[in-house]
Design a protein around this motif. Structure first.
Motif, PDB file in Angstrom:
ATOM      1  N   ARG A  80       0.834  -1.211   0.000  1.00  0.00           N
ATOM      2  CA  ARG A  80       0.000   0.000   0.000  1.00  0.00           C
ATOM      3  C   ARG A  80       0.863   1.252   0.000  1.00  0.00           C
ATOM      4  NH1 ARG A  80      -3.175   0.171   4.624  1.00  0.00           N
ATOM      5  NH2 ARG A  80      -2.141  -1.647   5.480  1.00  0.00           N
TER       6      ARG A  80
ATOM      7  N   THR B 126       2.334   2.030  -3.510  1.00  0.00           N
ATOM      8  CA  THR B 126       1.341   2.537  -4.460  1.00  0.00           C
ATOM      9  C   THR B 126       0.716   3.847  -3.983  1.00  0.00           C
ATOM     10  OG1 THR B 126      -0.356   1.150  -3.435  1.00  0.00           O
ATOM     11  CG2 THR B 126       0.762   0.244  -5.355  1.00  0.00           C
TER      12      THR B 126
ATOM     13  N   LYS C 165      -0.882   4.558  -1.160  1.00  0.00           N
ATOM     14  CA  LYS C 165      -2.117   4.516  -0.365  1.00  0.00           C
ATOM     15  C   LYS C 165      -1.882   4.921   1.084  1.00  0.00           C
ATOM     16  CE  LYS C 165      -4.849   1.057  -2.805  1.00  0.00           C
ATOM     17  NZ  LYS C 165      -5.489  -0.261  -2.658  1.00  0.00           N
TER      18      LYS C 165
ATOM     19  N   ASP D 255       1.969  -1.084 -14.817  1.00  0.00           N
ATOM     20  CA  ASP D 255       1.029  -2.197 -14.719  1.00  0.00           C
ATOM     21  C   ASP D 255       1.151  -2.906 -13.365  1.00  0.00           C
ATOM     22  OD1 ASP D 255      -0.896  -4.122 -15.873  1.00  0.00           O
ATOM     23  OD2 ASP D 255       0.786  -5.507 -15.605  1.00  0.00           O
TER      24      ASP D 255
ATOM     25  N   ARG E  81      -0.328  -0.681 -10.649  1.00  0.00           N
ATOM     26  CA  ARG E  81      -1.810  -0.710 -10.703  1.00  0.00           C
ATOM     27  C   ARG E  81      -2.339  -2.004 -10.104  1.00  0.00           C
ATOM     28  NH1 ARG E  81      -1.982   2.008 -15.555  1.00  0.00           N
ATOM     29  NH2 ARG E  81      -1.533   0.072 -16.638  1.00  0.00           N
ATOM     30  N   TRP E  82      -1.681  -3.113 -10.479  1.00  0.00           N
ATOM     31  CA  TRP E  82      -2.116  -4.423  -9.977  1.00  0.00           C
ATOM     32  C   TRP E  82      -1.975  -4.482  -8.447  1.00  0.00           C
ATOM     33  CZ3 TRP E  82       0.274  -8.631  -7.537  1.00  0.00           C
ATOM     34  CH2 TRP E  82      -0.488  -9.810  -7.505  1.00  0.00           C
TER      35      TRP E  82
ATOM     36  N   ALA F 273      -2.035  -1.984  -6.415  1.00  0.00           N
ATOM     37  CA  ALA F 273      -3.031  -1.080  -5.828  1.00  0.00           C
ATOM     38  C   ALA F 273      -4.426  -1.713  -5.817  1.00  0.00           C
ATOM     39  CB  ALA F 273      -3.053   0.240  -6.598  1.00  0.00           C
ATOM     40  N   SER F 274      -4.647  -2.691  -6.693  1.00  0.00           N
ATOM     41  CA  SER F 274      -5.986  -3.303  -6.802  1.00  0.00           C
ATOM     42  C   SER F 274      -6.196  -4.420  -5.780  1.00  0.00           C
ATOM     43  CB  SER F 274      -6.183  -3.883  -8.207  1.00  0.00           C
ATOM     44  OG  SER F 274      -5.432  -5.081  -8.347  1.00  0.00           O
ATOM     45  N   LEU F 275      -5.161  -4.780  -5.031  1.00  0.00           N
ATOM     46  CA  LEU F 275      -5.303  -5.923  -4.112  1.00  0.00           C
ATOM     47  C   LEU F 275      -6.203  -5.556  -2.928  1.00  0.00           C
ATOM     48  CD1 LEU F 275      -1.600  -7.220  -4.003  1.00  0.00           C
ATOM     49  CD2 LEU F 275      -3.509  -8.109  -5.361  1.00  0.00           C
ATOM     50  N   PRO F 276      -7.086  -6.477  -2.536  1.00  0.00           N
ATOM     51  CA  PRO F 276      -7.951  -6.195  -1.375  1.00  0.00           C
ATOM     52  C   PRO F 276      -7.172  -6.272  -0.071  1.00  0.00           C
ATOM     53  CG  PRO F 276      -8.302  -8.438  -2.136  1.00  0.00           C
ATOM     54  CD  PRO F 276      -7.320  -7.806  -3.106  1.00  0.00           C
TER      55      PRO F 276
END
Ligand code: ZN
Length: 241
Positions: free
Chosen positions: A65, A68, A70, A94, A97-98, A100-103
């Motif tokens: 996090r 990226t 966050k 890429d 972005r990937w 950053a998309s992790l829960p």
């Protein structure tokens, strides 16, 4: 279904490759990762490529996090922060972005919960018995039907359970027990023993097996020096702290 539970890879490719080879030998059906895929060590892009090509299901950790954007990098100690800046420079759009998309947490196959820190709090460190007791309570109250939670973040193997059970290399889960289990870290052991840690979980048999693998960490150490990353990160690999 036989799962591999891995955590805290931290861009250490030599350790991750040892774990992936062992997962193959152990005939694992599905692998999951409890976060901190990157940060500290010098192969973040290569680790993400391996993780993504093996379809390892992931959640994000605090280092993921931070890299990226966050959470602020100022929250980290100087060596971790320096490695995070380095990592950010060495990942493509890429991959960022990937990541950053992790829960932050995930229930897998209705069977177990994966978190980075603790149930309901990705940044909490579970070190002490009273912290674990509270986390077991939260698991029981907020996640109906889920009695097993895997967590990472501390980089130390641990089993907290009700009723209590001792930590051995092999654990048989009681059907009505509640469990919080940490597989240890792939990329940066902190339990005093160098090597890569992970575990396998046979869901039908209710069987957990902790695995600890030797890997050529001197190669990782050389790469740390070559990349100009903090030397402390190389040194700790030899002692597992
Ligand atoms: Zn970590």
């Amino acid at each position: 279904m036989k799962y591999a539970i891995i955590s805290d890879v931290h861009g250490n490719l030599e350790a991750l490759e040892a774990v992936i080879a062992d997962m193959r030998d152990q005939h694992v059906d599905k692998a999951v990762c409890l976060g901190d895929l990157v940060g500290y060590y010098p192969n973040p892009a290569e680790c993400l490529r391996a993780i993504r090509s093996w379809s390892i299901q992931c959640i994000g950790g605090n280092h993921d996090r931070a890299v990226t954007g966050k959470i602020p990098l100022e929250d980290f100690n100087p060596a971790a922060r320096e490695a995070l800046y380095w990592t950010r420079e060495h990942l493509g759009e890429d991959d960022l972005r990937w990541l950053a998309s992790l829960p932050e947490e995930l229930v897998v196959d209705g069977c177990f919960l994966m978190v980075h820190g603790a149930p309901g709090d990705p940044d909490a460190y579970l070190f002490l018995a009273d912290e674990a007791e509270l986390a077991l309570q939260i698991l029981a109250e907020r996640y109906s039907g889920i009695r097993l939670c895997f967590y990472g973040h501390t980089h130390q193997r641990a089993v907290w359970s009700w009723p209590s059970c001792s930590l051995g290399d092999e654990i048989h889960l009681e059907q009505h027990g509640l469990y919080l289990i940490n597989p240890g870290s792939v990329g940066q052991a902190r339990d005093g023993i160098p090597g890569a840690s992970y575990l396998t979980f046979d869901a039908e048999a209710g069987q957990i097996n902790f695995r600890r693998l030797a890997y050529p960490y001197h190669v990782t150490q050389q790469k740390v020096r070559g990349a100009g990353l903090p030397l402390l990160l190389a040194e700790r690999l030899a002692v597992g702290v």
